[in-house]
Scaffold this active site. Sequence first.
Site, mmCIF file in Angstrom:
data_model
loop_
_atom_site.group_PDB
_atom_site.id
_atom_site.type_symbol
_atom_site.label_atom_id
_atom_site.label_comp_id
_atom_site.label_asym_id
_atom_site.label_seq_id
_atom_site.Cartn_x
_atom_site.Cartn_y
_atom_site.Cartn_z
ATOM 1 N N THR A 1 0.872 -1.166 0.000
ATOM 2 C CA THR A 1 0.000 0.000 0.000
ATOM 3 C C THR A 1 0.908 1.214 0.000
ATOM 4 O O THR A 1 2.064 1.099 0.358
ATOM 5 C CB THR A 1 -0.820 -0.006 1.318
ATOM 6 O OG1 THR A 1 -1.607 -1.186 1.372
ATOM 7 C CG2 THR A 1 -1.710 1.215 1.483
ATOM 8 N N VAL B 1 -12.291 -5.861 1.126
ATOM 9 C CA VAL B 1 -11.824 -4.489 1.286
ATOM 10 C C VAL B 1 -10.942 -4.437 2.529
ATOM 11 O O VAL B 1 -11.307 -4.978 3.578
ATOM 12 C CB VAL B 1 -13.023 -3.523 1.423
ATOM 13 C CG1 VAL B 1 -12.561 -2.128 1.819
ATOM 14 C CG2 VAL B 1 -13.817 -3.463 0.107
ATOM 15 N N ASP C 1 -8.052 -1.921 4.980
ATOM 16 C CA ASP C 1 -8.162 -0.706 5.798
ATOM 17 C C ASP C 1 -7.968 0.576 5.005
ATOM 18 O O ASP C 1 -8.412 1.646 5.443
ATOM 19 C CB ASP C 1 -7.119 -0.748 6.934
ATOM 20 C CG ASP C 1 -5.686 -0.853 6.403
ATOM 21 O OD1 ASP C 1 -5.474 -1.530 5.374
ATOM 22 O OD2 ASP C 1 -4.786 -0.257 7.013
ATOM 23 N N THR D 1 0.223 0.489 6.446
ATOM 24 C CA THR D 1 0.374 -0.566 5.441
ATOM 25 C C THR D 1 0.397 -1.900 6.184
ATOM 26 O O THR D 1 0.598 -1.936 7.388
ATOM 27 C CB THR D 1 1.685 -0.422 4.638
ATOM 28 O OG1 THR D 1 2.796 -0.498 5.541
ATOM 29 C CG2 THR D 1 1.759 0.899 3.901
ATOM 30 N N GLY D 2 0.240 -2.976 5.432
ATOM 31 C CA GLY D 2 0.239 -4.295 6.064
ATOM 32 C C GLY D 2 -1.172 -4.846 6.166
ATOM 33 O O GLY D 2 -2.076 -4.399 5.446
ATOM 34 N N GLY E 1 -4.556 -5.183 6.643
ATOM 35 C CA GLY E 1 -5.584 -4.194 6.944
ATOM 36 C C GLY E 1 -6.623 -4.649 7.949
ATOM 37 O O GLY E 1 -7.164 -3.839 8.719
HETATM 38 N N1 GLY Z 1 -3.312 -2.428 4.123
HETATM 39 C C1 GLY Z 1 -3.809 -2.788 2.867
HETATM 40 C C2 GLY Z 1 -4.796 -3.865 2.897
HETATM 41 O O1 GLY Z 1 -4.851 -4.648 3.825
HETATM 42 O O2 GLY Z 1 -5.569 -3.968 1.965
#
Ligand code: GLY
Length: 384
Positions: free
Chosen positions: A228, A257, A259, A279-280, A282
């Site tokens: 991300t 979907v 975060d 990031t990571g 979500g």
């Molecule tokens: N942090 C991005 C996702 O999990 O989609």
Amino acid sequence: MELWSRRKFFLTSLAGTAIASANKLFGRTMPGGDSVPALANITSAAATGKRPLIISSANGLHALDKGMDILKKGGDTLDAVVAAVTIVEDDPNDDSVGYGGLPNEEGEVELDASVMHGPTHRAGSVAGVRRIKNVSRLAQTVMEKTNHVMIVGDGARRFGAAEGFEEMNLLTEHSRKIWLAWKAKSSMNWRPGIDSPEWKEYVSALFGNDEEKIAYAERVIAHPPTGTIPCMAVDSNGDISATTTTSGLAWKIPGRVGDSPIIGAGCCVDNEVGAAGSTGKGEENIKISGGHTIIEMMRKGMVPVDACLEAMGRIAHNYKNDKKKLGTFHIYFYALNKDGVHGAASLWRNGYEKSKRAAYAVHDGSEARLAECRSYFDEAGGDQ
Ligand code: GLY
């Protein structure tokens, strides 16, 4: 049979060195703090602030100049962050964002993005968008041209088309081939039978027998990335905006979907306080409303890095600090405050490559550089 065929599929044992060099080969800056050149080149989180300031995850390092130019000319903070991440969305070599993002399990790229504009207390967001690459600008358009905050799925695509956004196939040859490899590994049907003469040629045809490419594919197949780019800025007046944009979790169920488009999780701004992004994985962030948590901690006086660590602690608490369970994922938080102080935290000390420290990108006027994330656990770990 299954185990044997899986091993056979990749032909080689895919040694660690090949994995380590795969990123270089693909020219990728992988999500959430890798491509860290050398420890000596990484600075620590700022103790005192500087304005204007723009920060992002490490994969935005090459894009922050664009945002800083806009800030220096007195442009709006939201225009600055969206212009910066648009460079990453357009880049086919970043397979975590925009064009060339790794697709869902059906081979369709689905993008999520959000924006928040501090001075006017507005937000916009889109999720599960197909065929439009610049979803941060699409989220900004939702904010500016509708009285909604969030539009998802085909409605977001149709809204984008109506607003003049170009539609295109977002799957590059690179991401298509890795998706095919994932299909072959996870399904008995999406590959020639192991008794067929086509079997050996199948892998050669996909990756030209290139061990490094195979190693990279192996890595993202085994550990689906959640790369991300969050980007946030404060200008010389102290006005703040942020955006987060992503192709989300690779091989996700269509419609999943993360975060990034969730206001208060993957993106949060309060013009009196600061901004936060992530990031990571979500799902872990959504469960603690990480962006909002960080803003509220900073409101109480915490510096950004401590506020990020506080949010990380809540995720760890959800698993009773069980490192085995927490080791199944990785996550990062990034924040700045109104004074231009910035910081970031990672659950594990490493970035995408286990041997390198997690880092994030900072530009405070002179040049973009990497700064160290403070890690919650002082050891390497975490699937991506
Ligand atoms: N942090 C991005 C996702 O999990 O989609």
